[in-house]
Design an enzyme around this catalytic site. Structure first.
Site, PDB file in Angstrom:
ATOM      1  N   PRO A   2      10.187 127.522 -51.722  1.00 38.79           N
ATOM      2  CA  PRO A   2       9.653 126.589 -51.822  1.00 38.79           C
ATOM      3  C   PRO A   2      10.923 125.887 -51.418  1.00 38.79           C
ATOM      4  CG  PRO A   2       8.838 127.146 -53.868  1.00 38.79           C
ATOM      5  CD  PRO A   2       9.528 128.684 -53.048  1.00 38.79           C
ATOM      6  N   ASN A 232      13.884 129.563 -44.840  1.00 37.29           N
ATOM      7  CA  ASN A 232      14.025 130.241 -44.100  1.00 37.29           C
ATOM      8  C   ASN A 232      12.826 130.086 -42.785  1.00 37.29           C
ATOM      9  OD1 ASN A 232      14.397 133.002 -43.827  1.00 37.29           O
ATOM     10  ND2 ASN A 232      12.118 133.549 -43.488  1.00 37.29           N
ATOM     11  N   ARG A 325      17.185 138.395 -45.674  1.00 35.06           N
ATOM     12  CA  ARG A 325      15.421 137.564 -45.146  1.00 35.06           C
ATOM     13  C   ARG A 325      15.261 137.690 -43.531  1.00 35.06           C
ATOM     14  NH1 ARG A 325      14.985 133.136 -48.538  1.00 35.06           N
ATOM     15  NH2 ARG A 325      13.226 133.275 -48.171  1.00 35.06           N
TER      16      ARG A 325
END
Length: 335
Positions: A2, A232, A325
């Site tokens: 989130p 991200n 990531r």
């Protein structure tokens, strides 16, 4: 994970439904039983969001710090009061006629296919697990009737309950009690958040920090000590919108581009808070707008589009790992 808009929406939901009222606190899962016993019976004084972290102040200066992490979410049940600043003219909760999930002049809400804009479950995308008695947005389970409090479903770390509303916390990375000094120390370590404090001061902090760092800008945007709330999705989209190579060292990014990154974050965060969705494409109308609000695949420039042609130049969108990531970007537009 989130991102910042979700956490601000959660804080606002607590402000509307819990502030000024005592709570019953419990830990059905058992992992926060001691903390819940401290909170039980205390009045909630205020809710504060900074980036990806939320702080709830209870009477006697007891603070609850929650970081949802990758999988955390708050599930709300009962009477959920919508924020009038993000409610549409037709009264649907959590929608907006200006730049949200309703088209201007269209009374029918457009629901995101992942439940991202739902008031019932805010955090990690999921379908709502509990019934909302006063909402038209009920999704997932069948009507549970008037059973109150609602039954516990799954692993609930913390349940906060008053006479009309229930909030269940699942899967957080952090759920801890803090003193005021500890809370302030936590916030002091975080970068600026456009919705906290003076945005102009936040811009100066952000520009100064980025311009002295040799670290790639793609990593700096994800560093919560540099700027709060960007994850991200927003990282990939902001870099594309700026046509900026993600590997450029922060100190080599022209100052005017760094400032525009901050100002773009101010705009995108406001839209995310209002709509509950990470809408990063501008100028969409009609069917294109409706499709974007209904599906993530239609609302982003590069995120989650690896191997697909760039929407502008046709170059294949690249995917690589940076800082553990996934990073999506266009090698042509973002040279």
């Amino acid at each position: 994970m989130p991102e910042g808009h979700s956490v601000h929406r959660i804080a606002r939901q607590f402000a509307r439904n819990f502030t000024g009222r005592p709570v019953q606190a419990s830990s059905p899962q058992g992992r926060f039983a001691e903390g819940a016993s401290v909170l039980n019976g205390r009045e909630l004084m205020q809710s504060v969001a900074v980036g990806k972290q939320m702080f709830l102040e209870f009477e006697d200066a007891v603070w609850l710090r929650v970081h949802l992490g990758l999988y955390g979410a708050w599930d709300f049940a009962g009477e959920i009061i919508a924020d009038p600043t993000i409610a549409s003219a037709n009264g649907r909760m959590g929608q907006t006629n200006q730049r949200g999930t309703d088209l201007p002049g269209d009374g029918e809400a457009i629901f995101d296919d992942a439940g991202e804009n739902s008031l019932t479950s805010i955090g990690a995308p999921r379908r709502a697990r509990v019934h909302v008695r006063m909402s038209e947005q009920t999704k997932g389970l069948a009507d549970e009737g008037d059973e109150w409090p609602p039954p516990v479903v799954g692993q609930v770390r913390l349940r906060l309950l008053n006479e009309t509303t229930c909030a269940d916390l699942r899967g957080p990375t952090a759920c801890v009690l803090q003193s005021t000094d500890e809370m302030l120390a936590t916030i002091a370590k975080l970068g600026p958040d456009p919705l906290v404090g003076d945005p102009a001061e936040g811009e100066e902090r952000f520009v100064t920090t980025v311009r002295r760092k040799p670290t790639p800008i793609a990593l700096l945007l994800m560093d919560q000590a540099v700027v709060s709330g960007i994850g991200n999705v927003y990282r990939a989209e902001m870099l594309y919108r700026a046509r900026l190579n993600p590997h450029t060292p922060g100190r080599d990014v022209p100052e005017e581009i760094v400032r525009e990154l901050w100002r773009d974050w101010v705009r995108l965060l406001a839209i995310g808070v209002e709509t509950g969705q990470m809408m990063t494409m501008d100028g969409l109308t009609g069917d294109a707008y409706r499709a974007a609000m209904a599906s993530r695949d239609d609302r982003h420039w590069v995120y989650h589009r690896a191997g697909l042609p760039c929407r502008v130049c046709g170059t294949e969108i690249a995917l690589e790992e940076i800082g553990a990531r996934k990073l999506y970007w266009c090698p042509s537009c973002q040279r």
